[in-house]
Design an enzyme around this catalytic site. Structure first.
Site, PDB file in Angstrom:
ATOM      1  N   ARG A   1     -19.882  14.461  14.418  1.00 30.18           N
ATOM      2  CA  ARG A   1     -20.383  13.664  13.291  1.00 30.18           C
ATOM      3  C   ARG A   1     -21.386  12.590  13.707  1.00 30.18           C
ATOM      4  NH1 ARG A   1     -14.673  12.775   9.959  1.00 30.18           N
ATOM      5  NH2 ARG A   1     -14.547  14.927   9.269  1.00 30.18           N
TER       6      ARG A   1
ATOM      7  N   LEU B   1      -0.970   7.523   2.150  1.00 36.40           N
ATOM      8  CA  LEU B   1      -0.136   8.355   3.015  1.00 36.40           C
ATOM      9  C   LEU B   1       0.756   7.514   3.905  1.00 36.40           C
ATOM     10  CD1 LEU B   1      -2.586  11.179   4.036  1.00 36.40           C
ATOM     11  CD2 LEU B   1      -0.559  11.350   2.596  1.00 36.40           C
TER      12      LEU B   1
ATOM     13  N   GLY C   1       1.753   4.243   3.608  1.00 35.18           N
ATOM     14  CA  GLY C   1       2.739   3.423   2.915  1.00 35.18           C
ATOM     15  C   GLY C   1       3.803   4.242   2.204  1.00 35.18           C
TER      16      GLY C   1
ATOM     17  N   SER D   1     -18.145  18.711   2.356  1.00 35.06           N
ATOM     18  CA  SER D   1     -17.352  19.088   3.520  1.00 35.06           C
ATOM     19  C   SER D   1     -18.220  19.445   4.719  1.00 35.06           C
ATOM     20  CB  SER D   1     -16.461  20.271   3.179  1.00 35.06           C
ATOM     21  OG  SER D   1     -15.911  20.789   4.365  1.00 35.06           O
TER      22      SER D   1
ATOM     23  N   GLY E   1       0.838  -1.196   0.000  1.00 28.43           N
ATOM     24  CA  GLY E   1       0.000   0.000   0.000  1.00 28.43           C
ATOM     25  C   GLY E   1       0.870   1.241   0.000  1.00 28.43           C
TER      26      GLY E   1
HETATM   27  C1  LIG Z   1     -13.784  11.580   0.956  1.00 31.65           C
HETATM   28  C2  LIG Z   1     -12.842  11.490   2.114  1.00 31.65           C
HETATM   29  C3  LIG Z   1     -12.330  12.639   2.680  1.00 31.65           C
HETATM   30  C4  LIG Z   1     -11.440  12.571   3.759  1.00 31.65           C
HETATM   31  N1  LIG Z   1     -10.953  13.731   4.295  1.00 31.65           N
HETATM   32  C5  LIG Z   1     -10.079  13.673   5.322  1.00 31.65           C
HETATM   33  C6  LIG Z   1      -9.530  14.859   5.872  1.00 31.65           C
HETATM   34  O1  LIG Z   1      -9.830  15.974   5.439  1.00 31.65           O
HETATM   35  N2  LIG Z   1      -8.648  14.754   6.885  1.00 31.65           N
HETATM   36  C7  LIG Z   1      -8.275  13.546   7.395  1.00 31.65           C
HETATM   37  O2  LIG Z   1      -7.445  13.520   8.291  1.00 31.65           O
HETATM   38  N3  LIG Z   1      -8.772  12.394   6.878  1.00 31.65           N
HETATM   39  C8  LIG Z   1      -9.666  12.425   5.864  1.00 31.65           C
HETATM   40  N4  LIG Z   1     -10.174  11.257   5.351  1.00 31.65           N
HETATM   41  C9  LIG Z   1      -9.644   9.963   5.820  1.00 31.65           C
HETATM   42  C10 LIG Z   1      -8.272   9.676   5.181  1.00 31.65           C
HETATM   43  O3  LIG Z   1      -8.263  10.140   3.852  1.00 31.65           O
HETATM   44  C11 LIG Z   1      -7.894   8.193   5.152  1.00 31.65           C
HETATM   45  O4  LIG Z   1      -8.152   7.623   6.381  1.00 31.65           O
HETATM   46  C12 LIG Z   1      -6.405   8.021   4.859  1.00 31.65           C
HETATM   47  O5  LIG Z   1      -6.046   8.725   3.708  1.00 31.65           O
HETATM   48  C13 LIG Z   1      -6.016   6.565   4.723  1.00 31.65           C
HETATM   49  O6  LIG Z   1      -4.661   6.478   4.331  1.00 31.65           O
HETATM   50  P1  LIG Z   1      -3.907   5.091   4.266  1.00 31.65           P
HETATM   51  O7  LIG Z   1      -2.513   5.390   3.802  1.00 31.65           O
HETATM   52  O8  LIG Z   1      -4.067   4.362   5.529  1.00 31.65           O
HETATM   53  O9  LIG Z   1      -4.669   4.229   3.162  1.00 31.65           O
HETATM   54  P2  LIG Z   1      -5.104   4.524   1.638  1.00 31.65           P
HETATM   55  O10 LIG Z   1      -4.825   5.889   1.203  1.00 31.65           O
HETATM   56  O11 LIG Z   1      -6.476   3.989   1.510  1.00 31.65           O
HETATM   57  O12 LIG Z   1      -4.126   3.623   0.784  1.00 31.65           O
HETATM   58  C14 LIG Z   1      -4.261   2.246   0.681  1.00 31.65           C
HETATM   59  C15 LIG Z   1      -3.168   1.726  -0.213  1.00 31.65           C
HETATM   60  O13 LIG Z   1      -3.142   0.318  -0.147  1.00 31.65           O
HETATM   61  C16 LIG Z   1      -3.158  -0.251  -1.432  1.00 31.65           C
HETATM   62  N5  LIG Z   1      -3.826  -1.548  -1.266  1.00 31.65           N
HETATM   63  C17 LIG Z   1      -5.028  -1.816  -0.695  1.00 31.65           C
HETATM   64  N6  LIG Z   1      -5.235  -3.147  -0.652  1.00 31.65           N
HETATM   65  C18 LIG Z   1      -4.141  -3.723  -1.203  1.00 31.65           C
HETATM   66  C19 LIG Z   1      -3.761  -5.067  -1.462  1.00 31.65           C
HETATM   67  N7  LIG Z   1      -4.527  -6.094  -1.115  1.00 31.65           N
HETATM   68  N8  LIG Z   1      -2.570  -5.286  -2.075  1.00 31.65           N
HETATM   69  C20 LIG Z   1      -1.763  -4.244  -2.440  1.00 31.65           C
HETATM   70  N9  LIG Z   1      -2.070  -2.971  -2.201  1.00 31.65           N
HETATM   71  C21 LIG Z   1      -3.253  -2.714  -1.596  1.00 31.65           C
HETATM   72  C22 LIG Z   1      -3.808   0.757  -2.313  1.00 31.65           C
HETATM   73  O14 LIG Z   1      -3.386   0.598  -3.640  1.00 31.65           O
HETATM   74  C23 LIG Z   1      -3.303   2.056  -1.688  1.00 31.65           C
HETATM   75  O15 LIG Z   1      -2.024   2.334  -2.195  1.00 31.65           O
HETATM   76  C24 LIG Z   1     -11.073  11.312   4.280  1.00 31.65           C
HETATM   77  C25 LIG Z   1     -11.595  10.158   3.720  1.00 31.65           C
HETATM   78  C26 LIG Z   1     -12.500  10.235   2.664  1.00 31.65           C
HETATM   79  C27 LIG Z   1     -13.109   8.987   2.146  1.00 31.65           C
END
Ligand SMILES: Cc1cc2nc3c(=O)[nH]c(=O)nc-3n(C[C@H](O)[C@H](O)[C@H](O)COP(=O)(O)OP(=O)(O)OC[C@H]3O[C@@H](n4cnc5c(N)ncnc54)[C@H](O)[C@@H]3O)c2cc1C
Ligand code: FES
Lengths: 253, 637
Positions: B330, B43, B45, B284, B40
């Site tokens: 929320r 952010l 990863g 938002s 992944g």
């Molecule tokens: C519309 C929206 C708005 C948001 N706004 C905010 C905000 O303003 N402020 C805030 O703090 N948070 C916000 N959030 C929450 C936040 O965006 C997420 O919680 C955060 O970005 C998650 O980051 P992450 O790196 O954990 O995962 P993700 O960004 O979901 O990345 C997952 C990664 O894993 C990979 N992946 C998944 N499964 C597999 C697999 N089986 N094999 C290989 N690769 C895989 C994908 O390709 C991707 O690269 C928002 C969420 C949404 C939905």
């Protein structure tokens, strides 16, 4: 509520990178004008699966115009008829009942087709790898307020940084040039004091990589700006040229 | 299974410093010899891969998308928190820590949350140095805005595209390390299983999504950064490819899954427009600063909104919560919307939405002022719904948005499987039963830039690693299991496509395990999910071939996992006989209908251990102790 419609689709089907492709006709009935364009394709796919046919492959993820995954040439226009949006932000109400809709993948030498409407855009990543960053390791940063940034510079940087890397600019360009994509990143970083330090080396490296990937030259058609879902300005290309020239003049090899 | 949180001793302010000193270090010359598999590149990863690469480790990064820049993190709009106190309005590390613990309704581990607040400031510094164009004031210094659940302005933002800019920053930092030869990228790969050898996580099995080949990769440790599982509910604000598969398969290999029932439902989303709907769009939260939420007083009032006079409108949030009004958190706002719709007073064709009305704000401030503040959002709303919010009230409804639950991790972010680390939304840490706005981005980047790079060194330096190659029996056997499952899905000659199953599962989850839950409904949900799962394996129809690009095959695998995860979410919700944060049990509420926590019985994190197919998983409790904050009932009256 507006009534449901029928659309006549002509879609590029190509089983794999080395196999020939062709346009295939589909008629889709009972399409709600409130459906997004990609939801319309989802519905088509459900019907194809039910019939035992292979669904149409296309990339999409956020479906709100920010990830840059989606991208199709719709009736000859990258991302379709609406200005300033990606394919996923298009709704069926932009089309008439009974319309014929031609759907093709991005067509460019540097974006080979993987299957149907899915193309390989890894050339963009390689352009970034060649220099699309500030060289700074985790932990090296000073306090965020150590260097104030004039607000107009920050705004210009943000305008350029809004690029979603979808590749519509390449698809729309008669030369299949990646100038707008590359220039957007070069400009974004060159407007900021943090990125200024390496601006010339960066321009040199990225332009060279862009050429190595086989993208065409920019001859100022402006088609890229017209289809860009984030409306990135072609003035970034002028900035890229300035940075590049400065680099070539100052570092003759 | 024994849960050991490994929280270091000493006062909360000193734990992380002391731990950093006590941890073993890997000799710089040896780092190159350790191969770390990062799964992944959102952010969490991308920031981890960039930092580990910068330290000199041999990093291999796998992701589903064609480019790391497309991860779901790109869609975050609002902002990222830090306790810089630049506005001089009374913020501090302690306040950020306190707000996050309280916002999470006292169901997170104190020491982790304190550390998060401590490193948050470094994140802002790092991002600015990378060229993230955060909003600034005319003097050239950074601007802050306020967000729900806090009385200070501590949110940094880049227009409405904060997630995009932060991800591009982390992505570019990672690409720098690709250039340097420290990180190797594996695009369009889906991790389908974890390989364990001698009790250590030593590799992964992936499907190459272009060729269909099932690949094995060996390494010394695995960092799982695969995001949340909101798409379990079918419709959510998550991106189409967000999924639980990697985390779920690790659970089935022995990683405990914690607090699965803690899901966040966001109150301001654009309502469903029809059966064709594939995902929901978030509007938002900031709109609630000026918009007033209402529904008609009478259920049979079908007049267009502008013809309903003041005395026939029920501004239910202002009525029920006079002091916070439209700005309640929320979870409270979402439940209140559900309540009025349950009474039949919802608006829109299906009666499943409420009005968010700007009429009074436009009259007070003028159309221009509203356009300056919310113009982009209004345009987006118009484009999606074809209704003009300057003229008719917006319609909104709650939608699944974020999952606080995830794989259990200790203070070092290690799961219950040695060598398997979990970062970002995929783990359960930090947000307790409810996440505050702008704190997921903070947590993902804290985990990747500033925590894992330290803690993984301690593990690598302190463990012995027998050789592991993809030719080992452990790899071959796990790969075979993946092949068998793929085969089974393709071979199935059923007649229901994956999307239809997903929609049906989502409906069960939303109706019984959504905004309000009760014991009877949860039991019913479990029965229904089991029946649907049974049908899934009988009647699934997957088109195409396994050895080629095939998105419906990928999709089918993910739905198969949701069919199991859904049951665990319901079981966890049933077990937790209290209401807290995003988890509302109808049996446990105050006389005014507010959530009623039970600290005596439920001040613990629920960690579930997999016991085999169709076996009841075992519940382990990590008791939460609160030494630094006092437990209080939240009130927004
Ligand atoms: C519309 C929206 C708005 C948001 N706004 C905010 C905000 O303003 N402020 C805030 O703090 N948070 C916000 N959030 C929450 C936040 O965006 C997420 O919680 C955060 O970005 C998650 O980051 P992450 O790196 O954990 O995962 P993700 O960004 O979901 O990345 C997952 C990664 O894993 C990979 N992946 C998944 N499964 C597999 C697999 N089986 N094999 C290989 N690769 C895989 C994908 O390709 C991707 O690269 C928002 C969420 C949404 C939905
Ligand atoms: S699907 Fe993300 S931009 Fe279209």
């Amino acid at each position: 509520m507006a009534k449901n419609m029928t659309v006549y689709l002509k879609i590029w089907r190509q089983p794999g990178p080395d196999q020939p492709g062709r346009m295939v006709d589909y008629t889709l009935q009972d399409v709600s004008p409130d459906m997004s364009f990609l939801e319309m394709l989802d519905v088509l796919n459900t019907q194809l699966i039910a019939r035992g046919d292979e669904p149409v492959e296309f990339d999409s993820d956020c479906r709100e115009g920010i990830c840059g995954s989606c991208g199709m040439v719709i009736n000859g226009i990258a991302h379709g008829p609406l200005k300033g949006v990606a394919t996923c932000q298009l709704h069926m109400r932009s089309f008439d009942d009974g319309a014929t809709i031609v759907i093709e993948p991005w067509r460019a030498r540097s974006f080979p087709v993987i299957k149907d409407l899915v193309v390989d855009r890894s050339a963009f990543d390689r352009i970034i790898i060649s220099g699309g960053y500030v060289t700074v390791k985790t932990g090296q940063a000073p306090d965020a307020h150590a260097i104030p940034v004039p607000r107009p510079d920050q705004e210009k940087a943000m305008d350029a940084a809004a690029c979603i890397g979808c590749g519509a600019c390449v698809a729309a360009c008669p030369n299949a040039s990646a100038a707008l994509f590359t220039a957007a990143k070069i400009s974004h970083l060159a407007y900021l004091p943090q990125g200024r330090v390496e601006a010339r080396e960066r321009a040199l490296a990225m332009v060279r990589q862009m050429d190595a990937e086989g993208f065409g030259n920019c001859s100022n058609h402006g088609e890229c700006e017209a289809v860009c879902p984030k409306e990135i300005s072609i003035s970034t290309i002028a900035k890229m040229r300035r940075e590049y020239l400065k680099a070539v003049v100052l570092n003759p090899e | 299974m024994k849960l050991d949180s490994k929280v270091p001793g000493g006062p909360i302010q000193e734990k992380w410093d002391r731990h950093r000193f006590e941890m073993k270090l890997v000799n710089p010359a040896n780092k190159r010899k350790y191969k770390i598999l990062v799964v992944g590149t959102g952010l969490a990863g991308a920031s981890a891969a960039a930092t580990l690469g910068g330290l000199g480790y041999d990093v291999h990064a796998f992701f589903i998308h064609d480019s790391p820049r497309r991860a779901h993190s790109i869609a975050a709009q609002g902002g990222i928190n830090a306790a810089k106190n630049y506005p001089n309005d009374g913020d501090s590390i302690w306040r950020l820590f306190y707000d996050t613990i309280k916002g999470g309704d006292y169901r997170a581990r104190e020491a982790n949350v304190y550390r998060l607040a401590q490193v948050a400031n470094n994140i802002i510094d790092q991002c600015v140095a990378q060229g993230v164009p955060f909003a600034r004031e005319y003097g050239g210094y950074l601007d802050n805005r306020s967000f729900g659940g806090a009385q200070v302005s501590r949110t940094f933002y880049a227009r409405g595209q904060t997630g995009q800019q932060l991800l591009l920053g982390a992505y570019s930092a990672m690409m720098q390390q690709v250039n340097a030869g420290n990180v190797k990228l594996y695009p369009r790969r889906e991790m389908l299983d974890l390989v364990i050898k001698n009790g250590q996580a030593r590799g992964i099995i992936c499907r190459n999504l272009v060729s269909g080949e099932i690949e094995s990769h060996a390494g010394h440790a695995v960092a799982l950064c695969t995001g949340g599982y909101g798409n379990l509910y079918y419709l959510s604000t998550n991106a189409m490819n967000s999924n639980a598969t990697a985390a779920w398969r690790c659970y089935k290999r022995g990683a405990a899954f914690a607090n699965p029932c803690f899901t966040q439902i966001h109150p301001t989303c654009i309502p469903v427009s029809g059966d064709h709907q594939s995902k929901l769009t978030l509007m938002s939260e900031s709109l609630r600063n000026d918009g007033r939420v209402w529904v008609p007083k009478r259920a049979d009032d079908k007049r267009p909104p502008n013809q309903i006079p003041e005395e026939d409108r029920d501004y239910y949030l202002e009525r029920r919560y006079p002091s916070f009004g439209n700005l309640v958190p929320r979870d409270v706002a979402s439940r209140a919307a559900k309540a009025v719709c349950d009474e039949g007073r919802g608006v829109g064709e299906a009666g499943l939405s409420v009005y968010l009305d700007f009429r009074d704000a436009i009259a007070r401030l003028g159309r221009k002022a509203i356009a300056d503040k919310y113009g982009n959002l209004f345009d987006m709303y118009l484009r999606i719904t074809d209704e003009n919010p300057y003229e008719v009230p917006m319609r909104i409804y709650p939608a699944v948005h974020y999952t606080m639950g995830g794989l259990w991790v200790d203070y070092n972010l290690m799961s219950t499987i040695p060598g398997l680390y979990v970062l970002g939304e995929a783990n359960f840490s930090d947000h307790g039963a409810n996440r505050l706005g702008a704190s997921a981005l903070m947590q993902g980047l804290a985990d990747g830039y500033f925590i894992l790079p330290y803690t993984i060194g301690d593990y690598l330096a302190g463990s012995t690693f027998p050789t592991a190659t993809v030719e080992d029996d452990e790899f071959k056997a796990t790969r075979q299991e993946v092949l068998d499952q793929t085969e089974r899905m393709i071979r199935n000659r059923g007649n229901k496509d994956p999307r239809t199953f997903h929609r049906e599962l989502g409906a069960i989850m939303w109706d019984y395990v959504g905004m309000a839950r009760n014991a009877q409904g949860l039991r019913e949900a479990i029965t229904k999910i089991r029946a649907l799962r049974e049908e899934y394996w009988q009647n699934l129809k997957v088109p195409g071939r396994p050895d080629s690009f095939n998105k419906y095959l990928e999709y089918a695998g993910r739905i198969g996992d949701y069919m199991e995860l859904g049951e665990l979410v319901a079981m966890d919700a049933l077990q937790r006989e209290e209401s807290c944060g995003g988890h509302f049990r109808e049996e446990y509420q105050t006389e005014e209908g507010e959530a009623l926590r039970n600290d005596e019985r439920f001040a613990f994190a629920a960690a579930w251990e997999y016991k085999g197919p169709n076996q009841k998983p075992e519940l382990h409790r990590e008791d939460l102790t609160f030494e630094s904050v006092e437990l209080k009932q939240r009130s927004y009256k």
